[in-house]
Scaffold this motif. Structure first.
Motif, mmCIF file in Angstrom:
data_model
loop_
_atom_site.group_PDB
_atom_site.id
_atom_site.type_symbol
_atom_site.label_atom_id
_atom_site.label_comp_id
_atom_site.label_asym_id
_atom_site.label_seq_id
_atom_site.Cartn_x
_atom_site.Cartn_y
_atom_site.Cartn_z
ATOM 1 N N TRP A 21 24.462 -3.628 -46.651
ATOM 2 C CA TRP A 21 25.826 -3.674 -46.103
ATOM 3 C C TRP A 21 26.369 -2.514 -46.124
ATOM 4 N N GLY A 22 26.274 -1.519 -47.015
ATOM 5 C CA GLY A 22 27.089 -0.417 -47.448
ATOM 6 C C GLY A 22 27.209 0.542 -46.317
ATOM 7 N N PHE A 23 26.130 1.186 -45.573
ATOM 8 C CA PHE A 23 26.614 2.081 -44.415
ATOM 9 C C PHE A 23 26.133 1.697 -43.323
ATOM 10 N N MET A 24 24.994 0.748 -43.039
ATOM 11 C CA MET A 24 24.480 0.669 -41.576
ATOM 12 C C MET A 24 25.456 -0.320 -40.680
ATOM 13 N N PRO A 25 26.393 -1.292 -41.385
ATOM 14 C CA PRO A 25 27.187 -1.820 -40.413
ATOM 15 C C PRO A 25 28.366 -0.744 -39.945
ATOM 16 N N LEU A 26 28.514 0.284 -40.771
ATOM 17 C CA LEU A 26 29.686 1.217 -40.094
ATOM 18 C C LEU A 26 29.064 2.004 -38.848
ATOM 19 N N PHE A 27 27.684 2.491 -38.968
ATOM 20 C CA PHE A 27 27.095 3.129 -37.926
ATOM 21 C C PHE A 27 26.840 2.160 -36.633
ATOM 22 N N ILE A 28 26.424 0.961 -37.136
ATOM 23 C CA ILE A 28 26.500 -0.194 -35.977
ATOM 24 C C ILE A 28 27.816 -0.237 -35.177
ATOM 25 N N ALA A 29 28.924 -0.321 -35.878
ATOM 26 C CA ALA A 29 30.191 -0.475 -35.409
ATOM 27 C C ALA A 29 30.478 0.786 -34.466
ATOM 28 N N GLY A 30 30.139 1.907 -34.716
ATOM 29 C CA GLY A 30 30.281 3.523 -34.327
ATOM 30 C C GLY A 30 29.651 3.539 -33.069
ATOM 31 N N PHE A 31 28.252 2.877 -32.926
ATOM 32 C CA PHE A 31 27.552 2.772 -31.935
ATOM 33 C C PHE A 31 27.898 1.748 -30.598
ATOM 34 N N LEU A 32 28.169 0.492 -31.251
ATOM 35 C CA LEU A 32 28.333 -0.645 -30.361
ATOM 36 C C LEU A 32 29.687 -0.456 -29.732
ATOM 37 N N PHE A 33 30.728 0.094 -30.171
ATOM 38 C CA PHE A 33 31.986 0.163 -29.606
ATOM 39 C C PHE A 33 31.949 1.513 -28.879
ATOM 40 N N THR A 34 31.041 2.545 -28.923
ATOM 41 C CA THR A 34 31.136 3.698 -28.066
ATOM 42 C C THR A 34 29.991 3.438 -26.824
ATOM 43 N N ALA A 35 28.830 2.743 -27.123
ATOM 44 C CA ALA A 35 27.916 2.335 -26.149
ATOM 45 C C ALA A 35 28.365 1.158 -25.160
ATOM 46 N N GLY A 36 28.897 0.149 -26.152
ATOM 47 C CA GLY A 36 29.231 -1.221 -25.571
ATOM 48 C C GLY A 36 29.917 -1.422 -24.159
ATOM 49 N N PRO A 37 31.068 -0.351 -24.151
ATOM 50 C CA PRO A 37 31.876 -0.600 -23.111
ATOM 51 C C PRO A 37 31.103 0.061 -21.746
ATOM 52 N N ARG A 38 30.206 0.937 -21.759
ATOM 53 C CA ARG A 38 29.550 1.446 -20.962
ATOM 54 C C ARG A 38 28.658 0.367 -20.462
ATOM 55 N N TRP A 39 27.845 -0.218 -21.409
ATOM 56 C CA TRP A 39 26.833 -1.248 -21.070
ATOM 57 C C TRP A 39 27.629 -2.330 -20.247
ATOM 58 N N LEU A 40 28.846 -2.701 -20.715
ATOM 59 C CA LEU A 40 29.415 -3.750 -20.150
ATOM 60 C C LEU A 40 30.342 -3.703 -19.214
#
Length: 415
Positions: free
Chosen positions: A68-87
């Motif tokens: 829980w220390g670092f992976m959720p932060l990377f996931i947030a950065g990825f999903l909120f950058t790529a997610g708007p383009r996906w959707l």
């Protein structure tokens, strides 16, 4: 009269914290890289210390830091950058994520202070810190749900799978907070491992599957007959692995016939995934460095399942966490950091060196789990290599994240 700005080399710009708010990936990746380095250095420091009675057992703290220390932060950065383009949704400003990411960083600071205190109140203090982390993660899940609702794209499968996994992770993390407060350490480990497989792993699988067509590794005939067959296969395999963790905590070791069926399923899944990876390895596009890094992570998933089938749980866990999740993290985060900073999306010699060092760390850690008595030097060796990778990524890509995009660097001119 000359213009006020012109194009310049990215090296001409200085690092500035305001650039971290230019994009969600900058904010999330910089926070994640900081936590990755901090957790790796903490483990490297405490590892050689003699075992002692601790208010929060170091194996529990290690599991929480590394999941829980670092992976959720990377996931947030990825999903909120790529997610708007996906959707096909409006971009998410990084400032909107700042409270959630700030809550997670503050929570881990409190958690670290609890570990340093080591007094009778440490578990409560650690639980308070983890509660802040959980609140930040829940806020991100809510924003991801809003992003999904705002999207106009008809194809939303990957975003929905990621959202479902993140929501499951929020529930597991909330339960983990309670387990830390009451000092149910075995339950904490079970919940953390369930989150590794069922939350973080499924999000990684959704992102990996989304990228497969761009790697030239799709299977048109299979996709025509069974749409998204690989994604659903990965979700099923990871979900069953996640479910096994709390079940074994509740029931104890599984009966031999049940364990036999479980091992058979894990072995079949491992053979199928490794066979698929072998077929992909023959594609020309998978011989390039970045796609090869993604493929190596996929291979580690098959290896983890095979080790689990052979009743090597510690080796399987680290092949999965360091091998599968760690390799994909290094590949995907580097790919996004290159592209979003205006640089060539390639694995240059430095990234390739970090990748090789990371693979060495995985091999050493898996070997240490397989031969804990025969080679006690393998564990500190793996920890040292992992810390070097974490620091190397932070120093290299952390500088990029705090600088303007290449080609858009303002340069003052005299009149």
């Amino acid at each position: 009269m000359p213009s006020a700005s012109s194009l310049a080399s990215p090296a001409a710009a200085r690092w500035h914290p305001r650039e971290l708010l230019a994009s969600p990936h900058r904010l999330g990746f910089s926070a994640g890289a900081l936590m990755l380095a901090a957790s790796a250095l903490w483990w490297l420091r405490v590892l050689p210390q003699p075992a002692a009675v601790e208010a929060v057992p170091r194996v529990v703290a290690h599991a929480l830091w590394m999941s829980w220390g670092f992976m959720p932060l990377f996931i947030a950065g990825f999903l909120f950058t790529a997610g708007p383009r996906w959707l096909k949704a409006p971009p998410v400003p990084a400032r909107a994520l700042l409270p959630a990411i700030g809550a997670q960083l503050a929570g881990w600071l409190v958690f670290g202070l609890a570990l340093a205190d080591a007094g009778p109140q440490s578990p409560l203090m650690a639980g308070m810190g983890l509660a802040a982390v959980a609140a930040g993660w829940s806020h991100l899940v809510l924003r991801l749900w809003r992003l999904l609702r705002a999207g106009a794209a008809p194809e939303r499968l990957h975003a929905r799978v990621a959202l479902a996994a993140c929501a499951l992770g929020a529930l597991l993390l909330d339960a983990t907070v309670g387990a830390v407060v009451v000092q149910a350490w075995t339950l904490v480990l079970a919940l953390t491992r369930a989150a590794l497989w069922g939350c973080l792993g499924v999000v990684y699988a959704a992102a990996l599957h989304r990228m497969i067509p761009f790697l030239g590794a799709a299977s048109p005939r299979l996709d025509a007959r069974w749409p998204a067959w690989l994604l659903w296969t990965l979700v099923a395999v990871l979900g069953l692995q996640a479910l096994a963790q709390p079940v074994e905590w509740l029931t104890g070791p599984l009966p031999r016939p049940v364990r036999g069926v479980q091992a058979l399923g894990q072995g079949v899944a491992a053979v199928l995934l490794l066979g698929l990876a072998w077929r992909w390895s023959r594609l020309p596009s998978l011989r390039q460095r970045l796609p090869a890094m993604l493929l190596r992570g996929f291979i580690w998933l098959g290896a983890a399942l095979l080790l689990s089938a052979l009743a090597q749980p510690a080796a399987a866990l680290h092949a999965y966490a360091l091998g599968f999740l760690g390799t994909l993290l290094l590949a995907m985060a580097s790919r996004v950091a290159c592209g979003q900073s205006g640089r060539a999306v390639v694995a240059d010699d430095l990234l390739w060196l970090l990748f090789r060092l990371q693979q060495f760390a995985v091999l050493a850690r898996v070997a240490a789990a397989l031969w804990p008595v025969g080679a006690p030097w393998l564990l500190p060796l793996a920890a040292t290599a992992w810390a070097a990778v974490a620091l190397g990524w932070l120093l290299r890509y952390g500088r990029w994240l705090g600088r303007p995009r290449a080609g858009l660097v303002p340069v003052a001119h005299s009149s």
